[in-house]
Design an enzyme around this catalytic site. Structure first.
Site, PDB file in Angstrom:
ATOM      1  N   LYS A 183       0.867  -1.191   0.000  1.00  0.00           N
ATOM      2  CA  LYS A 183       0.000   0.000   0.000  1.00  0.00           C
ATOM      3  C   LYS A 183       0.893   1.227   0.000  1.00  0.00           C
ATOM      4  O   LYS A 183       1.482   1.600   1.000  1.00  0.00           O
ATOM      5  CB  LYS A 183      -0.909   0.016   1.235  1.00  0.00           C
ATOM      6  CG  LYS A 183      -2.195   0.712   0.943  1.00  0.00           C
ATOM      7  CD  LYS A 183      -2.548   2.047   1.481  1.00  0.00           C
ATOM      8  CE  LYS A 183      -2.000   2.957   2.398  1.00  0.00           C
ATOM      9  NZ  LYS A 183      -1.854   4.321   1.816  1.00  0.00           N
ATOM     10  N   GLU A 195       9.364   0.890  11.065  1.00  0.00           N
ATOM     11  CA  GLU A 195      10.413   1.905  10.874  1.00  0.00           C
ATOM     12  C   GLU A 195       9.717   3.246  11.056  1.00  0.00           C
ATOM     13  O   GLU A 195       8.941   3.672  10.200  1.00  0.00           O
ATOM     14  CB  GLU A 195      10.976   1.839   9.448  1.00  0.00           C
ATOM     15  CG  GLU A 195      11.699   0.571   9.115  1.00  0.00           C
ATOM     16  CD  GLU A 195      13.101   0.511   9.672  1.00  0.00           C
ATOM     17  OE1 GLU A 195      13.480   1.418  10.449  1.00  0.00           O
ATOM     18  OE2 GLU A 195      13.806  -0.449   9.347  1.00  0.00           O
ATOM     19  N   CYS A 254      13.299  10.570   7.665  1.00  0.00           N
ATOM     20  CA  CYS A 254      13.123  10.105   9.048  1.00  0.00           C
ATOM     21  C   CYS A 254      14.397  10.262   9.861  1.00  0.00           C
ATOM     22  O   CYS A 254      14.347  10.469  11.060  1.00  0.00           O
ATOM     23  CB  CYS A 254      12.651   8.666   9.041  1.00  0.00           C
ATOM     24  SG  CYS A 254      13.619   7.664   7.929  1.00  0.00           S
ATOM     25  N   GLU A 304       8.926  15.577  15.901  1.00  0.00           N
ATOM     26  CA  GLU A 304       9.403  15.450  14.526  1.00  0.00           C
ATOM     27  C   GLU A 304       8.641  16.426  13.617  1.00  0.00           C
ATOM     28  O   GLU A 304       7.422  16.347  13.512  1.00  0.00           O
ATOM     29  CB  GLU A 304       9.201  14.020  14.036  1.00  0.00           C
ATOM     30  CG  GLU A 304       9.854  13.785  12.697  1.00  0.00           C
ATOM     31  CD  GLU A 304       9.701  12.367  12.206  1.00  0.00           C
ATOM     32  OE1 GLU A 304       8.600  11.811  12.318  1.00  0.00           O
ATOM     33  OE2 GLU A 304      10.700  11.811  11.705  1.00  0.00           O
TER      34      GLU A 304
HETATM   35  P1  NAP Z   1       2.004   7.997   7.988  1.00  0.00           P
HETATM   36  O1  NAP Z   1       0.936   9.000   8.023  1.00  0.00           O
HETATM   37  O2  NAP Z   1       2.228   7.144   9.170  1.00  0.00           O
HETATM   38  O3  NAP Z   1       1.693   7.111   6.700  1.00  0.00           O
HETATM   39  C1  NAP Z   1       2.501   6.048   6.279  1.00  0.00           C
HETATM   40  C2  NAP Z   1       1.641   5.022   5.570  1.00  0.00           C
HETATM   41  O4  NAP Z   1       0.696   4.452   6.503  1.00  0.00           O
HETATM   42  C3  NAP Z   1       0.790   5.601   4.449  1.00  0.00           C
HETATM   43  O5  NAP Z   1       0.717   4.649   3.406  1.00  0.00           O
HETATM   44  C4  NAP Z   1      -0.531   5.798   5.124  1.00  0.00           C
HETATM   45  O6  NAP Z   1      -1.623   5.887   4.254  1.00  0.00           O
HETATM   46  C5  NAP Z   1      -0.608   4.576   5.999  1.00  0.00           C
HETATM   47  N1  NAP Z   1      -1.539   4.689   7.116  1.00  0.00           N
HETATM   48  C6  NAP Z   1      -2.007   5.814   7.732  1.00  0.00           C
HETATM   49  N2  NAP Z   1      -2.832   5.486   8.749  1.00  0.00           N
HETATM   50  C7  NAP Z   1      -2.918   4.138   8.774  1.00  0.00           C
HETATM   51  C8  NAP Z   1      -3.623   3.202   9.596  1.00  0.00           C
HETATM   52  N3  NAP Z   1      -4.391   3.589  10.609  1.00  0.00           N
HETATM   53  N4  NAP Z   1      -3.467   1.888   9.334  1.00  0.00           N
HETATM   54  C9  NAP Z   1      -2.661   1.467   8.332  1.00  0.00           C
HETATM   55  N5  NAP Z   1      -1.995   2.303   7.520  1.00  0.00           N
HETATM   56  C10 NAP Z   1      -2.103   3.619   7.744  1.00  0.00           C
HETATM   57  O7  NAP Z   1       3.395   8.629   7.666  1.00  0.00           O
HETATM   58  P2  NAP Z   1       3.696   9.678   6.539  1.00  0.00           P
HETATM   59  O8  NAP Z   1       3.123  10.973   7.015  1.00  0.00           O
HETATM   60  O9  NAP Z   1       3.256   9.171   5.219  1.00  0.00           O
HETATM   61  O10 NAP Z   1       5.277   9.673   6.532  1.00  0.00           O
HETATM   62  C11 NAP Z   1       6.043  10.416   7.414  1.00  0.00           C
HETATM   63  C12 NAP Z   1       6.554   9.586   8.583  1.00  0.00           C
HETATM   64  O11 NAP Z   1       7.280   8.441   8.153  1.00  0.00           O
HETATM   65  C13 NAP Z   1       7.498  10.347   9.454  1.00  0.00           C
HETATM   66  O12 NAP Z   1       7.149  10.225  10.798  1.00  0.00           O
HETATM   67  C14 NAP Z   1       8.851   9.688   9.193  1.00  0.00           C
HETATM   68  O13 NAP Z   1       9.778   9.814  10.195  1.00  0.00           O
HETATM   69  C15 NAP Z   1       8.478   8.298   8.909  1.00  0.00           C
HETATM   70  N6  NAP Z   1       9.489   7.602   8.119  1.00  0.00           N
HETATM   71  C16 NAP Z   1      10.292   6.679   8.726  1.00  0.00           C
HETATM   72  C17 NAP Z   1      11.260   6.005   8.011  1.00  0.00           C
HETATM   73  C18 NAP Z   1      12.137   4.959   8.654  1.00  0.00           C
HETATM   74  O14 NAP Z   1      12.766   4.204   7.947  1.00  0.00           O
HETATM   75  N7  NAP Z   1      12.219   4.885   9.954  1.00  0.00           N
HETATM   76  C19 NAP Z   1      11.413   6.259   6.653  1.00  0.00           C
HETATM   77  C20 NAP Z   1      10.588   7.200   6.060  1.00  0.00           C
HETATM   78  C21 NAP Z   1       9.614   7.854   6.815  1.00  0.00           C
HETATM   79  P3  NAP Z   1      -2.075   7.358   3.758  1.00  0.00           P
HETATM   80  O15 NAP Z   1      -1.055   7.766   2.803  1.00  0.00           O
HETATM   81  O16 NAP Z   1      -3.391   7.165   3.129  1.00  0.00           O
HETATM   82  O17 NAP Z   1      -2.133   8.235   4.972  1.00  0.00           O
END
Ligand code: NAP
Ligand code: MG
Length: 497
Positions: free
Chosen positions: A190, A266, A300, A399
């Site tokens: 997804k 992650e 991240c 963050e």
């Molecule tokens: P996010 O809102 O958590 O979304 C990530 C993914 O999860 C998206 O595909 C999102 O779908 C989906 N999602 C959202 N709510 C969900 C739920 N309740 N159940 C299942 N899936 C769900 O994160 P983001 O805003 O896209 O990305 C930013 C974050 O990613 C930051 O906090 C960053 O630090 C972290 N990150 C971490 C790493 C690492 O390797 N540690 C790497 C990159 C990014 P939608 O798109 O429809 O919301």
């Protein structure tokens, strides 16, 4: 205003159609018939419409993935054939590199130079690296008791759900698919709602590469209440791998309890980037810039807390400000752009709001601090540096996920070590010094999954990456990712007469 000329727009044909879901080797509409828009964050124009998958579509994808896992060519093919499919895919991505780079830049906003020279080649390398692992997975024999012949088998986990964010859409996909497929699993991906396009184009290439039907499925759509939640709740998915926000990670973990599927997370970070007075200051200034402004700060492991030893604070700030002033902000499709827009209006507002919070807490804006006045369209935030920050402020603890650097002065090694670790996160950190003892001491003191010494944001598919504390668990990349995607089975054979 599209900066790339239409005739040079290699992804034009791809963008001209409404994108579908990839289920069981076929491109299909969502059962609901719904679609959503994906937007170019530099121009706010709609790039194309994409199928909005939901629970029903996830159910179909899981059925296909289960069948492909339990029977059919994927289960019985040799590991060398599996490796060849991954290599085919890597070759096809390389062949279509320019088109994929354009697509990534249009969908995410990142500078085309980064898409072309970082995202695409690292995606290719990740697939090639894991193609190598497919033929090297082994069990062991254990001579524990001569009455038994005992050995272990390393087996794939099964049907794997993979949920990824929008900051490195193509690369996060490669980090997930590479090891999962090398180990013989089947996958349902997804992508993030903001950036579904490169995964879909690479899905087409995966079909061309020859992956059997049902091995790779892509369900685009929304996270909570949509395809993402359906994946994490699904009773016939054996494992979920997630990259994204810590809050979402907690929801996924809760949703996974129905069948206690394996989960790897992650999550975010608030990395300390520490510069000692004995460092190569010019190199550290460049490192601070790469650390926070690469990918518009949407990284991240961004070095969002810059700790400067007091005696070099002013000299460092002068050099830093000079360099930041030279950064060219604009449409990512422009070859000259160093820093593009944030991925969405929501992110732009979130970042601007954090700058206001920091000012309210007493921080001073040394560079940037707002949206550029001359950009009428697009979700831009200027590269921003804040001084007078202390580590307890919200700007130093939460963050931001944007181009905002918080500068914190320090006096002693003990003080900075304590502050560096005074965060709920632990994804990465960096130290700049010419003193080799100090460097190694810091590498062991900082509670984080990656430490860079006199460098920042260096990656290789062979080197593990992942978090301590609330930055998550499990390690991606390297041989460690193999642990995420395999089960160990012990077999006892009675040898007694
Ligand atoms: P996010 O809102 O958590 O979304 C990530 C993914 O999860 C998206 O595909 C999102 O779908 C989906 N999602 C959202 N709510 C969900 C739920 N309740 N159940 C299942 N899936 C769900 O994160 P983001 O805003 O896209 O990305 C930013 C974050 O990613 C930051 O906090 C960053 O630090 C972290 N990150 C971490 C790493 C690492 O390797 N540690 C790497 C990159 C990014 P939608 O798109 O429809 O919301
Ligand atoms: Mg999101």
């Amino acid at each position: 205003m599209a900066v790339v000329h239409e005739k040079e727009l290699l992804c034009k044909k791809f963008l001209s159609k409404t994108q579908k879901l990839l289920i069981d080797g076929k491109w299909v509409d969502a059962k609901s018939g719904k679609t959503f828009e994906t937007i170019n964050p530099a121009t706010e124009e709609v790039l194309c419409r994409v199928a909005e998958g939901s629970k029903e579509d996830v159910d179909l994808a899981v059925k296909a993935a289960r069948r492909a896992f339990e029977s059919g060519p994927w289960k019985t093919m040799s590991t060398a054939q599996r490796a060849k499919l991954l290599l085919n895919l890597a070759d096809l991505i390389e062949k279509n590199a320019d088109e994929l780079a354009q697509l990534e830049t249009l969908d995410n906003g990142k500078p085309i130079k980064e898409s072309r020279y970082v995202d695409v080649p690292q995606t290719v390398e990740t697939f090639r690296y894991y193609a190598g692992w497919a033929t090297k997975l082994e069990g062991e024999t254990i001579n524990a008791n001569s009455n038994f012949f005992t050995y272990t088998l390393r087996e794939p986990v099964g049907v794997v759900g993979q949920i990824i964010p929008w900051n490195f859409p193509m690369l996060m996909m490669a980090w997930k698919w590479g090891p999962a497929l090398a180990c013989g699993n089947t996958v349902i991906l997804k992508p993030a709602e903001q950036t579904p396009l490169t995964a879909l184009r690479i899905g087409e290439l995966a079909m061309e590469a020859g992956f059997p039907d049902g091995v790779i499925n892509i369900v685009t759509g929304f996270g909570g209440d949509g395809a993402g939640e359906a994946i994490s709740r699904h009773m016939d998915i054996d494992k979920v791998a997630f990259t994204g926000e810590d809050k979402t990670g907690k929801l996924i973990l809760q949703a996974s309890t129905g069948n206690l599927k394996r989960v790897s997370l992650e999550l975010g970070g608030k990395a300390p980037n520490i510069v000692f007075a004995d460092a190569d200051i010019d190199a550290a200034v460049k490192g601070a810039i790469t650390g926070i402004f690469f990918n518009q700060g949407q990284v991240c492991c961004a070095g969002s807390r810059l700790f400067l030893e007091e005696s070099i604070h002013d000299e460092f700030m002068t050099k830093l400000k000079e360099r930041v002033a030279k950064m060219r902000q604009g449409d990512g499709s422009d070859e000259k752009t160093h820093i593009g827009p944030q991925v969405s209006k929501e992110q732009q507002e979130r970042v601007l709001n954090y700058i206001e919070i920091a000012k309210g807490e007493g921080a001073t804006v040394a560079c940037g601090g707002q949206s550029p006045a001359d950009m009428k369209k697009g979700f831009f935030v200027q590269p921003t540096v804040l001084t007078g920050v202390n580590n307890t402020m919200r700007i130093a603890q939460e963050e931001v996920f944007g181009p905002v650097l918080a500068v914190i002065p320090f006096k002693s090694m003990d003080e900075v070590a304590e502050q560096a670790n005074a965060t709920t996160f632990g994804l990465s950190g960096a130290v700049w010094t010419r003193d080799i003892k100090k460097a190694h001491k810091f590498a062991s003191l900082i509670k984080a999954g990656t430490i860079w010494v006199n460098c920042y944001n260096v990656f290789d598919p062979a080197v593990p990456f992942g978090g301590y504390k609330m930055s998550g668990y499990g390690r991606e990349l390297g041989k460690h990712s193999i642990e995420l995607y395999t089960n160990i089975k012990s077999v006892w054979v009675n040898m007694m007469d």
